[in-house]
Write a protein that holds these residues in place. Structure first.
Motif, PDB file in Angstrom:
ATOM      1  N   THR A  52      80.904  11.294   7.874  1.00 44.29           N
ATOM      2  CA  THR A  52      80.854  11.877   6.917  1.00 44.29           C
ATOM      3  C   THR A  52      81.485  13.137   7.088  1.00 44.29           C
ATOM      4  O   THR A  52      82.282  13.225   6.405  1.00 44.29           O
ATOM      5  CB  THR A  52      79.343  11.943   5.710  1.00 44.29           C
ATOM      6  N   ILE A  53      80.719  13.340   7.857  1.00 46.06           N
ATOM      7  CA  ILE A  53      81.153  14.915   8.858  1.00 46.06           C
ATOM      8  C   ILE A  53      82.596  15.150   9.268  1.00 46.06           C
ATOM      9  O   ILE A  53      83.690  15.652   8.902  1.00 46.06           O
ATOM     10  CB  ILE A  53      79.685  15.846   9.590  1.00 46.06           C
ATOM     11  N   ARG A  54      83.010  13.865  10.069  1.00 48.25           N
ATOM     12  CA  ARG A  54      84.130  13.812  10.648  1.00 48.25           C
ATOM     13  C   ARG A  54      85.200  13.521   9.414  1.00 48.25           C
ATOM     14  O   ARG A  54      86.364  14.233   9.679  1.00 48.25           O
ATOM     15  CB  ARG A  54      83.916  12.212  11.471  1.00 48.25           C
ATOM     16  N   MET A  55      84.961  12.479   8.620  1.00 48.42           N
ATOM     17  CA  MET A  55      85.419  12.205   7.600  1.00 48.42           C
ATOM     18  C   MET A  55      86.337  13.145   6.392  1.00 48.42           C
ATOM     19  O   MET A  55      87.468  13.869   6.915  1.00 48.42           O
ATOM     20  CB  MET A  55      85.813  11.390   6.399  1.00 48.42           C
ATOM     21  N   TYR A  56      85.294  14.270   7.185  1.00 47.78           N
ATOM     22  CA  TYR A  56      86.039  15.525   5.417  1.00 47.78           C
ATOM     23  C   TYR A  56      86.829  16.614   6.322  1.00 47.78           C
ATOM     24  O   TYR A  56      87.380  16.534   6.390  1.00 47.78           O
ATOM     25  CB  TYR A  56      84.436  16.172   5.301  1.00 47.78           C
ATOM     26  N   ALA A  57      85.951  16.795   7.765  1.00 50.50           N
ATOM     27  CA  ALA A  57      86.678  17.915   8.539  1.00 50.50           C
ATOM     28  C   ALA A  57      88.012  17.002   8.765  1.00 50.50           C
ATOM     29  O   ALA A  57      89.659  17.736   9.184  1.00 50.50           O
ATOM     30  CB  ALA A  57      86.365  17.869   9.578  1.00 50.50           C
ATOM     31  N   ARG A  58      88.265  16.014   9.166  1.00 47.99           N
ATOM     32  CA  ARG A  58      90.368  15.205   8.900  1.00 47.99           C
ATOM     33  C   ARG A  58      90.631  14.830   8.075  1.00 47.99           C
ATOM     34  O   ARG A  58      92.361  15.656   7.964  1.00 47.99           O
ATOM     35  CB  ARG A  58      89.556  14.041   9.658  1.00 47.99           C
ATOM     36  N   ARG A  59      90.542  15.326   6.702  1.00 44.43           N
ATOM     37  CA  ARG A  59      91.065  15.882   5.801  1.00 44.43           C
ATOM     38  C   ARG A  59      91.689  17.258   5.953  1.00 44.43           C
ATOM     39  O   ARG A  59      92.289  17.161   4.775  1.00 44.43           O
ATOM     40  CB  ARG A  59      90.104  14.817   3.548  1.00 44.43           C
ATOM     41  N   LYS A  60      90.650  17.736   6.443  1.00 42.99           N
ATOM     42  CA  LYS A  60      90.793  19.202   5.897  1.00 42.99           C
ATOM     43  C   LYS A  60      91.836  19.547   6.728  1.00 42.99           C
ATOM     44  O   LYS A  60      91.927  21.194   6.986  1.00 42.99           O
ATOM     45  CB  LYS A  60      89.768  19.834   5.373  1.00 42.99           C
ATOM     46  N   ASP A  61      91.517  18.754   8.236  1.00 45.29           N
ATOM     47  CA  ASP A  61      92.434  19.074   9.035  1.00 45.29           C
ATOM     48  C   ASP A  61      91.872  20.403   9.711  1.00 45.29           C
ATOM     49  O   ASP A  61      92.222  21.662  10.189  1.00 45.29           O
ATOM     50  CB  ASP A  61      94.100  19.406   8.939  1.00 45.29           C
ATOM     51  N   TRP A  62      90.629  20.447   9.806  1.00 46.07           N
ATOM     52  CA  TRP A  62      89.793  21.840  10.247  1.00 46.07           C
ATOM     53  C   TRP A  62      89.621  21.528  11.835  1.00 46.07           C
ATOM     54  O   TRP A  62      88.941  20.467  12.336  1.00 46.07           O
ATOM     55  CB  TRP A  62      88.061  21.352   9.582  1.00 46.07           C
ATOM     56  N   PRO A  63      89.536  22.164  12.358  1.00 43.17           N
ATOM     57  CA  PRO A  63      89.140  21.907  13.939  1.00 43.17           C
ATOM     58  C   PRO A  63      87.856  22.020  14.154  1.00 43.17           C
ATOM     59  O   PRO A  63      87.079  22.105  15.486  1.00 43.17           O
ATOM     60  CB  PRO A  63      89.989  23.261  15.151  1.00 43.17           C
ATOM     61  N   SER A  66      70.733   4.516  11.825  1.00 41.02           N
ATOM     62  CA  SER A  66      71.532   4.399  10.120  1.00 41.02           C
ATOM     63  C   SER A  66      72.149   6.127   9.703  1.00 41.02           C
ATOM     64  O   SER A  66      73.184   6.450   9.299  1.00 41.02           O
ATOM     65  CB  SER A  66      71.241   3.751   9.265  1.00 41.02           C
ATOM     66  N   LEU A  67      71.318   6.416   9.539  1.00 37.65           N
ATOM     67  CA  LEU A  67      71.359   8.362   9.276  1.00 37.65           C
ATOM     68  C   LEU A  67      72.156   8.982   9.839  1.00 37.65           C
ATOM     69  O   LEU A  67      73.124   9.126   9.249  1.00 37.65           O
ATOM     70  CB  LEU A  67      70.252   9.088   9.021  1.00 37.65           C
ATOM     71  N   GLY A  68      71.848   8.712  11.165  1.00 34.09           N
ATOM     72  CA  GLY A  68      72.443   9.813  12.085  1.00 34.09           C
ATOM     73  C   GLY A  68      74.573   9.417  12.217  1.00 34.09           C
ATOM     74  O   GLY A  68      75.121  10.154  12.421  1.00 34.09           O
ATOM     75  N   ALA A  69      74.452   7.613  11.989  1.00 28.71           N
ATOM     76  CA  ALA A  69      75.506   7.037  12.426  1.00 28.71           C
ATOM     77  C   ALA A  69      76.064   7.895  11.128  1.00 28.71           C
ATOM     78  O   ALA A  69      77.999   8.210  11.207  1.00 28.71           O
ATOM     79  CB  ALA A  69      75.745   6.155  12.869  1.00 28.71           C
ATOM     80  N   CYS A  70      76.137   7.498  10.447  1.00 30.31           N
ATOM     81  CA  CYS A  70      76.326   7.852   8.684  1.00 30.31           C
ATOM     82  C   CYS A  70      76.516   9.054   8.707  1.00 30.31           C
ATOM     83  O   CYS A  70      77.243  10.043   8.199  1.00 30.31           O
ATOM     84  CB  CYS A  70      75.611   7.459   8.132  1.00 30.31           C
ATOM     85  N   THR A  71      75.941  10.345   8.780  1.00 29.32           N
ATOM     86  CA  THR A  71      76.307  11.369   9.462  1.00 29.32           C
ATOM     87  C   THR A  71      77.132  11.730   9.533  1.00 29.32           C
ATOM     88  O   THR A  71      78.340  13.000   9.110  1.00 29.32           O
ATOM     89  CB  THR A  71      74.547  12.015   9.000  1.00 29.32           C
ATOM     90  N   SER A  72      77.404  11.502  11.105  1.00 27.76           N
ATOM     91  CA  SER A  72      78.611  11.952  11.918  1.00 27.76           C
ATOM     92  C   SER A  72      79.018  11.385  11.629  1.00 27.76           C
ATOM     93  O   SER A  72      80.559  11.963  11.498  1.00 27.76           O
ATOM     94  CB  SER A  72      78.308  11.578  12.965  1.00 27.76           C
ATOM     95  N   ALA A  74      77.351  17.609   4.586  1.00 28.29           N
ATOM     96  CA  ALA A  74      76.569  16.026   6.052  1.00 28.29           C
ATOM     97  C   ALA A  74      75.178  15.350   4.315  1.00 28.29           C
ATOM     98  O   ALA A  74      74.707  14.527   4.684  1.00 28.29           O
ATOM     99  CB  ALA A  74      75.851  16.653   6.391  1.00 28.29           C
ATOM    100  N   ASP A  75      74.999  15.656   3.315  1.00 25.47           N
ATOM    101  CA  ASP A  75      74.171  15.482   2.945  1.00 25.47           C
ATOM    102  C   ASP A  75      74.684  15.117   1.625  1.00 25.47           C
ATOM    103  O   ASP A  75      73.595  14.026   1.282  1.00 25.47           O
ATOM    104  CB  ASP A  75      73.237  17.043   1.575  1.00 25.47           C
ATOM    105  N   ARG A  76      75.863  14.444   1.922  1.00 23.66           N
ATOM    106  CA  ARG A  76      76.491  13.742   1.325  1.00 23.66           C
ATOM    107  C   ARG A  76      76.517  11.973   1.463  1.00 23.66           C
ATOM    108  O   ARG A  76      77.718  11.570   0.898  1.00 23.66           O
ATOM    109  CB  ARG A  76      78.068  14.468   0.748  1.00 23.66           C
ATOM    110  N   CYS A  77      76.183  11.956   2.765  1.00 25.98           N
ATOM    111  CA  CYS A  77      76.673  11.167   3.670  1.00 25.98           C
ATOM    112  C   CYS A  77      75.533   9.555   2.462  1.00 25.98           C
ATOM    113  O   CYS A  77      74.803  10.488   1.950  1.00 25.98           O
ATOM    114  CB  CYS A  77      75.843  10.752   4.562  1.00 25.98           C
ATOM    115  N   PRO A  78      76.045   9.044   2.465  1.00 22.85           N
ATOM    116  CA  PRO A  78      75.747   7.502   1.633  1.00 22.85           C
ATOM    117  C   PRO A  78      74.610   6.862   2.374  1.00 22.85           C
ATOM    118  O   PRO A  78      73.743   6.734   1.130  1.00 22.85           O
ATOM    119  CB  PRO A  78      76.542   6.421   1.827  1.00 22.85           C
ATOM    120  N   VAL A 137      81.157  15.562  16.949  1.00 19.13           N
ATOM    121  CA  VAL A 137      79.933  15.547  15.910  1.00 19.13           C
ATOM    122  C   VAL A 137      78.253  15.128  16.637  1.00 19.13           C
ATOM    123  O   VAL A 137      79.038  14.045  17.309  1.00 19.13           O
ATOM    124  CB  VAL A 137      80.072  15.225  15.144  1.00 19.13           C
ATOM    125  N   GLY A 138      77.397  15.967  16.440  1.00 19.66           N
ATOM    126  CA  GLY A 138      76.184  15.237  17.354  1.00 19.66           C
ATOM    127  C   GLY A 138      75.025  15.069  16.159  1.00 19.66           C
ATOM    128  O   GLY A 138      74.796  16.294  15.907  1.00 19.66           O
TER     129      GLY A 138
END
Length: 405
Positions: free
Chosen positions: A321-332, A313-319, A384-388, A336-337
């Motif tokens: 959360t990172i993906r959502m942020y990078a997608r919103r920022k349009d970062w390359p 649960s922690l690993g999936a939520c971390t991944s 990553a530390d903002r993961c719910p 994520v692992g």
């Protein structure tokens, strides 16, 4: 899971004894289960398969054919065709209760019967056979020595599995005309053939004949070294899991609306093995997981431990959360692992009744993307530390996070 005892009229009006295994959660689909020749609805294979399917949201109606088990009627007056007619009667009863079957499952001769019944019923989307004969007349080899007496006298008593049964001439004549080739060629449902290569009662050649006679969609699954009656729990559970997963492609199992106040629905955990620790976990109509303990702690190691799910649960939520942020920022960010380790062992904690309040998780994050800047990587590590789930765990736990090279 709840099992209800019911009765309904069979092909000749005799009351047939049945069990309806109902899911603890939403009812997503209904299956009929046809037992093997001279067996019954309560043999271990039928009980285990029905229980596992019910845990996955599929209600299962299993019943004793006329003259067998707790059902009324005279077995000597039954035949392969009467078994098929009993299946039609069962489907009619279920439809009248608002749960029309869309999946048929048959074991041994019951497998041949469900193939035939599928051609007589509407709404059947999938048919699964387990150790089924291609020719229903195959069962007569159990009492070859009695065939002359049956033909001469119209019936004879035979011993099957140490129990006496009276076989009538009509049964012999009916099974002799029950070759399934034509029915299989016109089957309007998806077909799954499960058979053990070493089946000593019904040769695996029957599985090949059934498979070749049917048109697509069709699938074959080997039951490896299982016996004909599927007496081992692990073989029955495997068959149930395969049937449930396979049938999901053909049987409509709509996602139920979540209860008010639980937008993600209810995660349901149901004990699958009271002698061990295996648990069925369902969420909605298409998510099914297994939880277990390692062999060293009395489990069968067929699923993650409770702490394993916590780390997942922690690993999936971390991944995510990172993906959502990078997608919103349009970062390359290309991939994520997240590797998570936890220093607790659930079985040890459960045994000792530890009151320890602080857990320690180690989390290693790998960010792939050749065009990511060092600043972007650092920011994603902060995100990553903002993961719910992280925040939930930190209320009572420490989460130590490092970024992989």
């Amino acid at each position: 899971m709840a099992a209800k005892r019911i009765t309904f009229p069979g092909h000749d009006g005799s009351m047939l004894a049945a069990r309806l295994d109902l899911p603890a959660g939403p009812h997503l689909a209904t299956a009929l289960f046809a037992h093997c020749f001279t067996c019954g609805k309560d043999i271990p294979a039928a009980r285990r398969i029905a229980a596992r399917l019910a845990a996955m949201g599929i209600a299962v109606l299993r019943f004793d054919f006329t003259g067998l088990g707790h059902s009324e009627g005279e077995f000597q007056n039954t035949s392969f065709s009467s078994n098929v007619d009993d299946l039609v009667a069962a489907a009619t009863w279920a439809a009248g209760e608002g749960m029309p079957p869309s999946l048929l499952i048959g074991h041994s001769l019951g497998g041949a019967a469900v193939v035939k019944a599928a051609s007589m019923l509407s709404g059947i989307k999938a048919v699964a056979t387990i150790g089924a004969p291609f020719d229903p007349a195959h069962v007569t080899h159990h009492f070859n020595d009695a065939l002359p007496a049956i033909v001469r006298d119209g019936k004879a008593e035979v011993s099957l599995g140490g129990r006496p049964f009276t076989i009538g001439k009509a049964f012999i004549e009916d099974t002799g005309n029950g070759v399934l080739a034509e029915v299989l060629g016109d089957l309007k449902a998806a077909l799954l053939v499960l058979h053990a290569p070493r089946d000593a009662v019904v040769s695996v050649d029957s599985a090949a004949q059934i498979f070749m006679a049917a048109k697509h969609p069709k699938s074959y699954i080997s039951l490896d070294d299982a016996d004909h009656l599927i007496t081992r729990a692990e073989d029955a559970e495997y068959a149930a899991e395969v049937i449930a997963t396979w049938s999901a492609r053909y049987v409509n199992r709509p996602l139920p609306a979540p209860p008010i106040g639980t937008p993600e629905g209810v995660v349901r955990v149901s004990e699958a093995d009271k002698s061990g620790f295996l648990q069925d976990i369902t969420s909605g109509s298409h998510v099914h997981l297994l939880a277990d303990e390692p062999l060293a702690y009395g489990g069968t190691n067929r699923g993650m431990s409770p702490y394993g799910f916590l780390s997942a649960s922690l690993g999936a939520c971390t991944s995510m959360t990172i993906r959502m942020y990078a997608r919103r920022k349009d970062w390359p960010l290309e991939h994520v692992g997240v590797d998570v380790s936890h220093d607790k062992v659930h079985a040890q904690d459960a045994a000792t009744g530890t009151q320890e309040k602080i857990d320690s998780f180690s989390r290693t994050i790998t960010l792939s993307g050749s065009n990511l800047t060092s600043e972007q990587r650092a920011r994603l590590l902060e995100i990553a530390d903002r993961c719910p789930v992280h925040r939930t765990l930190e209320r009572t736990s420490h989460v130590n996070t490092v970024l992989a090279d």
